[in-house]
Design a protein around this motif. Structure first.
Motif, PDB file in Angstrom:
ATOM      1  N   PRO A   1       0.816  -1.223   0.000  1.00  0.00           N
ATOM      2  CA  PRO A   1       0.000   0.000   0.000  1.00  0.00           C
ATOM      3  C   PRO A   1       0.854   1.282   0.000  1.00  0.00           C
ATOM      4  CG  PRO A   1      -0.873  -1.544   1.602  1.00  0.00           C
ATOM      5  CD  PRO A   1       0.458  -2.092   1.132  1.00  0.00           C
ATOM      6  N   TYR A   2       2.068   1.208   0.534  1.00  0.00           N
ATOM      7  CA  TYR A   2       2.950   2.371   0.595  1.00  0.00           C
ATOM      8  C   TYR A   2       3.860   2.473  -0.627  1.00  0.00           C
ATOM      9  CZ  TYR A   2       1.541   1.701   5.436  1.00  0.00           C
ATOM     10  OH  TYR A   2       0.809   1.496   6.570  1.00  0.00           O
ATOM     11  N   THR A   3       4.285   1.325  -1.141  1.00  0.00           N
ATOM     12  CA  THR A   3       5.248   1.323  -2.245  1.00  0.00           C
ATOM     13  C   THR A   3       4.596   1.243  -3.620  1.00  0.00           C
ATOM     14  OG1 THR A   3       5.466  -1.090  -2.253  1.00  0.00           O
ATOM     15  CG2 THR A   3       6.971   0.153  -0.804  1.00  0.00           C
ATOM     16  N   GLY A   4       3.385   0.684  -3.664  1.00  0.00           N
ATOM     17  CA  GLY A   4       2.729   0.473  -4.952  1.00  0.00           C
ATOM     18  C   GLY A   4       3.272  -0.714  -5.716  1.00  0.00           C
ATOM     19  N   ASN A   5       4.153  -1.522  -5.091  1.00  0.00           N
ATOM     20  CA  ASN A   5       4.735  -2.685  -5.770  1.00  0.00           C
ATOM     21  C   ASN A   5       3.651  -3.705  -6.099  1.00  0.00           C
ATOM     22  OD1 ASN A   5       7.221  -1.525  -5.514  1.00  0.00           O
ATOM     23  ND2 ASN A   5       7.912  -2.849  -3.855  1.00  0.00           N
ATOM     24  N   ASP A   6       3.786  -4.316  -7.263  1.00  0.00           N
ATOM     25  CA  ASP A   6       2.866  -5.355  -7.710  1.00  0.00           C
ATOM     26  C   ASP A   6       3.580  -6.695  -7.786  1.00  0.00           C
ATOM     27  OD1 ASP A   6       0.562  -3.718  -8.175  1.00  0.00           O
ATOM     28  OD2 ASP A   6       1.539  -2.963  -9.994  1.00  0.00           O
ATOM     29  N   LEU A   7       2.788  -7.761  -7.764  1.00  0.00           N
ATOM     30  CA  LEU A   7       3.337  -9.098  -7.957  1.00  0.00           C
ATOM     31  C   LEU A   7       3.873  -9.235  -9.376  1.00  0.00           C
ATOM     32  CD1 LEU A   7       0.518 -11.282  -6.376  1.00  0.00           C
ATOM     33  CD2 LEU A   7       2.773 -10.836  -5.415  1.00  0.00           C
ATOM     34  N   GLY A   8       4.885 -10.076  -9.528  1.00  0.00           N
ATOM     35  CA  GLY A   8       5.365 -10.410 -10.859  1.00  0.00           C
ATOM     36  C   GLY A   8       4.430 -11.415 -11.507  1.00  0.00           C
ATOM     37  N   ASN A   9       4.717 -11.791 -12.732  1.00  0.00           N
ATOM     38  CA  ASN A   9       3.882 -12.747 -13.466  1.00  0.00           C
ATOM     39  C   ASN A   9       3.858 -14.120 -12.828  1.00  0.00           C
ATOM     40  OD1 ASN A   9       3.110 -10.840 -15.340  1.00  0.00           O
ATOM     41  ND2 ASN A   9       4.831 -11.287 -16.699  1.00  0.00           N
ATOM     42  N   SER A  10       4.824 -14.424 -11.974  1.00  0.00           N
ATOM     43  CA  SER A  10       4.871 -15.728 -11.306  1.00  0.00           C
ATOM     44  C   SER A  10       3.968 -15.770 -10.079  1.00  0.00           C
ATOM     45  CB  SER A  10       6.307 -16.040 -10.875  1.00  0.00           C
ATOM     46  OG  SER A  10       6.699 -15.143  -9.834  1.00  0.00           O
ATOM     47  N   GLY A  11       3.365 -14.630  -9.729  1.00  0.00           N
ATOM     48  CA  GLY A  11       2.531 -14.574  -8.535  1.00  0.00           C
ATOM     49  C   GLY A  11       3.330 -14.262  -7.278  1.00  0.00           C
TER      50      GLY A  11
END
Length: 166
Positions: free
Chosen positions: A28-38
């Motif tokens: 929620p703070y960084t905005g990082n998303d999961l990669g395609n591997s989950g």
């Protein structure tokens, strides 16, 4: 009692797994998303290739309750490096029992050094936690600044000249 244990290269998968939870907690703070591997894409090899990085698992009664990483910030260019709590996480289940406070104090006691601890400006729980821990640990002898360029709060203090308070 909480115990810090250095993370060996053989335990890197354990740390990798904990970092997945850490990345999720901070998304929620960084905005990082999961990669395609989950999974979150992580590169942790430098922890065992560069002496400036010092990862520790946090244990309580034989159970892993979190981890922390101490970075010797300018170790390669300065004989008096600043030590930084680079990453720090206590698993949600174990929060609010004092484990994080105890782990932080143990980390500070490991090294007689100048210290910095930073928090993202949006992470109010972390800001509150670190202010309280550092204030108690130092007897209110620390400085804090807001770094606009980093959008982070930075607390600074030293363990070099005085006995620790805990």
């Amino acid at each position: 009692m909480v115990r810090l244990s250095p993370v060996s290269k053989e335990q890197k998968q354990v740390l990798y797994n904990l970092y997945q939870l850490y990345q999720y907690d901070f998304s929620p703070y960084t905005g990082n998303d999961l990669g395609n591997s989950g999974a979150y894409e992580l590169h942790l090899e430098h922890f065992w290739e560069d002496a400036r990085w010092n990862p520790f698992l946090i244990y309580f009664e034989g159970k892993i309750v979190g981890f922390l990483v101490v970075l010797f910030e300018n170790y390669d260019v300065d004989p008096d490096p600043v030590h930084v709590i680079y990453d720090f996480m206590v698993l949600r289940k174990f929060r609010r029992y004092g484990f994080g406070r105890e782990a932080a104090i143990q980390a500070f006691n490991l090294y007689k050094a100048n210290w910095k601890v930073t928090q993202m400006s949006a992470n109010e729980p972390a800001i509150h936690f670190w202010r309280e821990v550092i204030k108690e640990y130092t007897g209110d002898r620390f400085t804090e600044e807001f770094r606009e360029d980093l959008n982070k709060y930075v607390q600074s203090f030293s363990t070099k000249d005085s006995a620790s308070s805990s």
